[in-house]
Design an enzyme around this catalytic site. Structure first.
Site, PDB file in Angstrom:
ATOM      1  N   GLU B 140       0.825  -1.213   0.000  1.00 42.28           N
ATOM      2  CA  GLU B 140       0.000   0.000   0.000  1.00 42.28           C
ATOM      3  C   GLU B 140       0.856   1.260   0.000  1.00 42.28           C
ATOM      4  O   GLU B 140       0.519   2.243  -0.650  1.00 42.28           O
ATOM      5  CB  GLU B 140      -0.940   0.008   1.216  1.00 42.28           C
ATOM      6  N   HIS B 210     -11.796  -5.436   8.349  1.00 43.73           N
ATOM      7  CA  HIS B 210     -12.515  -5.230   7.094  1.00 43.73           C
ATOM      8  C   HIS B 210     -13.710  -4.309   7.297  1.00 43.73           C
ATOM      9  O   HIS B 210     -14.649  -4.331   6.529  1.00 43.73           O
ATOM     10  CB  HIS B 210     -12.997  -6.568   6.507  1.00 43.73           C
TER      11      HIS B 210
END
Lengths: 445, 406
Positions: B140, B210
């Site tokens: 990322e 999540h």
């Protein structure tokens, strides 16, 4: 790739098929046809019991054969053109640089050295807040800079001012930035030595280490899509090379085939931390193979070697659209910055050695003298001239006003948002009330 | 640094195609019946856990699932030909327009090439080529930094982070680089062509990694923009604005609405303004403020307030979290005298604090009650407790009741 996933997932599930001669036939035919999945270095090549897989690694029953040792007797050699006295060791390696270029290099290296010396002292006298010297690393600026073209974008770390000087950044430009006056292209927002120039294709410095590296990879990818004939070069140090961003940068560049040169100034130290505390392997160059990237190791105090290496890297990067890593072994003969004292941790004998007989400026001078392009008179004249030019430039920068305080609020976004405008008005109202308590007279009104 | 994906999904899927299908199935099932779906999968016929324990019947609805809808379709925000799209399709439609009209535009991230784990980029690689729609290695910090570099070079860059929960390795690049790029270069360089998209928020079974809302970290960074749409029609127009805005923008997509939110969305190119809140319904008694997936929860709470208390709520969707439209909010609260702010993010340090503080600064003399915040509890996002954790419509309703009865 999707199609192949289904194909091999299904095949892996059918054990009988795996062992059948029909499967073996497919493998041998498939391998020759060069099915992409089998062509990679990954385990798909083990689908066959065949020892020999044309594109994949050999299978072995000896663990040692499948081992890459942690220590090797063979350290990567260091490429150089000159010996320590400046004598060219192999004439075939002497770069075809014009006399003008060579002299420009030398003059600018000396000017940079002089500027470093005076600005360091200026900081000690309280004239500027901070400074970083490039002492001993000048070759890593001018060799690569001379090998690149102006349209090649440079991302630097903070110890590469010579690249800017080569491209046309003036002493005044440097001084204005260091003195944070209204002529600074950065509008006085950053600490000294955080230079940048759009015209000269040099990204503004940020203090963070290695953050520029994956950005440089992205910039290079953008150039590739735009079918540019230029490349990117990104500088970083031996310390910065340990950051996650460094890994990401190299991995992305190699995987996405970016036209970029990674230039590592391995100067032995990250502030007080020596390279022994920074990595256990053979420096930075050996990482190349891990990323599937060509990597070179160069004598970072040999400006001609750096020139050659960068020329080569640039050619590869642009013509083959893939990255190249260059590790330049050099030595930091100054402290990390004006906030650091090298005597606390550096071997001052080494500092002395690199500051004299191994100094890149001394070696280039030796080369120029051997070619009859330089002598003692020229040296004295240059030193005097450089000293005077730097002094004059500094005096001029000191006299300039700081930027208008409105610049505090500009350029956060492309347009000033309403809340920020409100805050600006609040600040101005406050200053109007307490004007004598703030150094407003130092700034443009 | 991206963490492992939901292990339950991997137990069933051995290929990426199956994974995509399963994510769909899970998303759909959980959105229809809230927390109930996970419980319903467990064996109920044998009470082997505790003898004599009567488990509640599967069909009973709880506050988190309830009969109130997860998303009520809205009319299209602009005129023109429309098509029924869910949130995924509306985002894909926006990206398609960007790629079509802007030859420098690229879309990339993890698993973007095959269509993305939420299917947002399906078909784009086939249409626009592998140079423009591609996978990056799994990093990322690399994705965002690479995107900053490409944007600086002048390419319109749309980077995807697979889950907002995994955006944190890129924090340095956002805070120290993207946001300060223009400032430190006096505008000569900037990365305004950068847009980073990420799915955020509760999805019924996402748990710690999540389900996160991360807007508060980035709302604190001058130089960034943070935009959060509430539904498909809004998402498409806002995303197109984000891409074309000359500043680095973070676009957080409420993942629980990816499939659940369906409405008529204009097929053409349209933009919705950034830093402009929308008054979704006018009211006179209480101003209710939120953004993203929480808007439907607040809509439901406002309906409850109308039915049960006769309270007229003015519902405001911020849409842009940074820089936010304080003018619209201040004007409304000065009118109603009461404010309830709600988001899925946790309470302490959540963006509701910023909104509340501004309201009390600017509307103090008009306030009839303290400003209420309805947020998730200050814990990591827990799996089995999601129904108790989120600021659901009942808690929002209670907050409205509180300010009205103060």
């Amino acid at each position: 790739a999707n199609k192949n996933w289904w194909m091999y997932a299904t095949m892996a599930a059918c054990q009988k098929l795996l062992r059948s001669s029909l499967w073996r036939l497919h493998c041998s035919v498939g391998l020759r046809l060069g099915t992409p999945a089998l062509r990679s270095n990954r385990c798909f090549s083990i689908l066959s019991d065949d020892e020999y897989s044309p594109r994949g690694p050999l299978l072995t029953t000896e663990l040692s054969k499948a081992t890459i040792a942690h220590k090797s007797d063979h350290l990567t050699p260091i490429y150089r053109v000159m010996d320590n006295s400046g004598k060219v060791l192999d004439s075939s390696q002497e770069p075809k640089l014009s006399e003008d270029s060579l002299l420009k290099m030398y003059r600018q290296m000396v000017t940079l050295e002089e500027m470093d010396d005076q600005l360091y002292k200026a900081q000690r006298m309280g004239l500027i807040s901070f400074y970083m010297m490039c002492s001993g690393e000048e070759a890593t600026h001018f060799g690569p800079a001379a090998a690149l073209e102006l349209e090649d974008m440079v991302y630097a770390q903070y110890r590469e001012a010579g690249v800017l000087l080569w491209r046309g950044f003036t002493l005044d430009d440097c001084m204005n930035q260091c003195f944070s006056n209204h002529l600074d292209t950065g509008k006085g927002r950053q600490m000294p030595v955080h230079y940048g120039s759009k015209e000269l294709n040099y990204q503004f410095i940020s203090s963070c280490l290695s953050t520029q590296m994956p950005q440089a990879s992205g910039y290079a990818y953008g150039l590739k899509l735009a079918k540019s004939k230029s490349c990117v070069m990104v500088y970083f140090g031996d310390g910065a090379a340990q950051e996650g961003d460094s890994h990401a940068a190299m991995n992305f560049a190699a995987t996405l085939k970016c036209p970029i040169i990674f230039m590592c100034r391995n100067n032995g130290y990250a502030i007080s931390t020596p390279v022994e505390d920074q990595y256990a392997g053979d420096g930075i160059v050996t990482r190349g193979i891990g990323y599937g990237m060509e990597a070179l190791r160069v004598d970072g105090n040999d400006v001609l070697a750096l020139y050659n290496a960068t020329r080569h890297a640039r050619h590869v990067a642009i013509s083959e659209q893939r990255p190249v890593l260059i590790e330049a072994f050099t030595y930091r003969i100054s402290s990390h910055s004006t906030s650091d004292e090298q005597k606390q941790y550096q071997d001052m004998d080494m500092v002395e050695l690199y500051g004299s007989s191994l100094h890149p400026i001394r070696r280039l001078r030796g080369y120029l003298e051997q070619r009859g392009l330089w002598g003692r008179e020229e040296e004295e004249a240059l030193r005097g001239e450089a000293r005077a030019q730097v002094r004059e430039s500094m005096q001029a920068a000191r006299r300039q006003l700081k930027p208008h305080i409105h610049n505090l609020f500009q350029d956060v976004y492309d347009k000033l948002p309403s809340r920020l405008e409100k805050q600006r008005r609040e600040m101005m109202d406050h200053l109007h009330k307490y004007k004598d308590q703030y150094p407003l007279d130092l700034h443009e009104q | 640094m991206a963490a492992a994906r939901p292990s339950s999904v991997f137990q069933f899927a051995s290929s990426r195609l199956l994974l995509g299908r399963l994510v769909e199935v899970f998303a759909a099932s959980t959105t229809r019946s809230g927390g109930g779906s996970m419980l319903s999968m467990a064996s109920r016929s044998s009470s082997s856990c505790v003898p004599g324990l009567r488990l509640p019947p599967v069909s009973r609805r709880f506050a988190s699932s309830s009969s109130a809808p997860l998303y009520t379709p809205e009319p299209p925000p602009v005129e023109g030909e429309v098509k029924r799209m869910n949130l995924v399709e509306s985002i894909r439609s926006a990206m398609n327009i960007v790629l079509e009209k802007d030859p420098t535009a690229v879309v990339f991230g993890e698993d973007v090439a095959f269509g993305g784990v939420f299917r947002c980029s399906v078909g784009l690689r086939d249409k626009y080529g592998k140079d423009r729609v591609f996978n990056t290695p799994l990093s990322e910090q690399g994705i965002v930094a690479f995107a900053i570099g490409m944007a600086t070079q002048g390419s319109t860059t749309v980077a995807e982070i697979q889950f907002a929960d995994y955006i944190h390795p890129a924090f340095d690049q956002f805070v120290n680089e993207a946001s300060k790029y223009r400032y430190r270069a006096s505008g000569t360089f900037h990365c305004g062509k950068l847009t980073v998209r990420a799915p955020y928020g509760a999805v019924g079974h996402g748990a710690l990694y999540h389900s996160q809302s991360v807007e508060s970290y980035y709302a604190h960074v001058p130089g960034l923009k943070v935009v959060i749409p509430r539904g498909p029609g809004q998402a498409k127009g806002l995303l197109l604005s984000c891409v074309r805005d000359e500043n680095p923008v973070l676009f957080f997509e409420p993942k629980r609405l990816y499939r659940a939110a369906v409405e008529e969305v204009p097929v053409g190119d349209y933009e919705l303004p950034l830093s402009k809140a929308e008054v979704m319904q006018e009211g006179s008694d209480v101003t209710v403020i939120g953004y993203g997936a929480q808007m439907q929860v607040l809509k439901n709470a406002c309906s409850l307030a109308k039915e049960q208390l006769g309270v007229s709520c003015e519902l405001i969707d911020l849409r842009t979290v940074l820089p936010w439209d304080e003018e619209t909010v201040i004007k409304s609260v000065c009118k109603t005298g009461r404010a309830v702010v709600s988001h899925e993010d946790t309470h302490t340090g959540g963006f509701a604090g910023e909104i509340s503080s501004t309201i009390q600064e600017e509307c103090f003399l008009n306030l009839e009650a303290p400003v209420q915040r309805v947020c998730s509890w200050d814990t990591p996002f827990p799996l089995i407790y999601e129904a108790f954790y989120l600021p659901d419509q009942l808690r929002c309703f209670e907050a409205i009741k509180k300010v009205v009865e103060f």
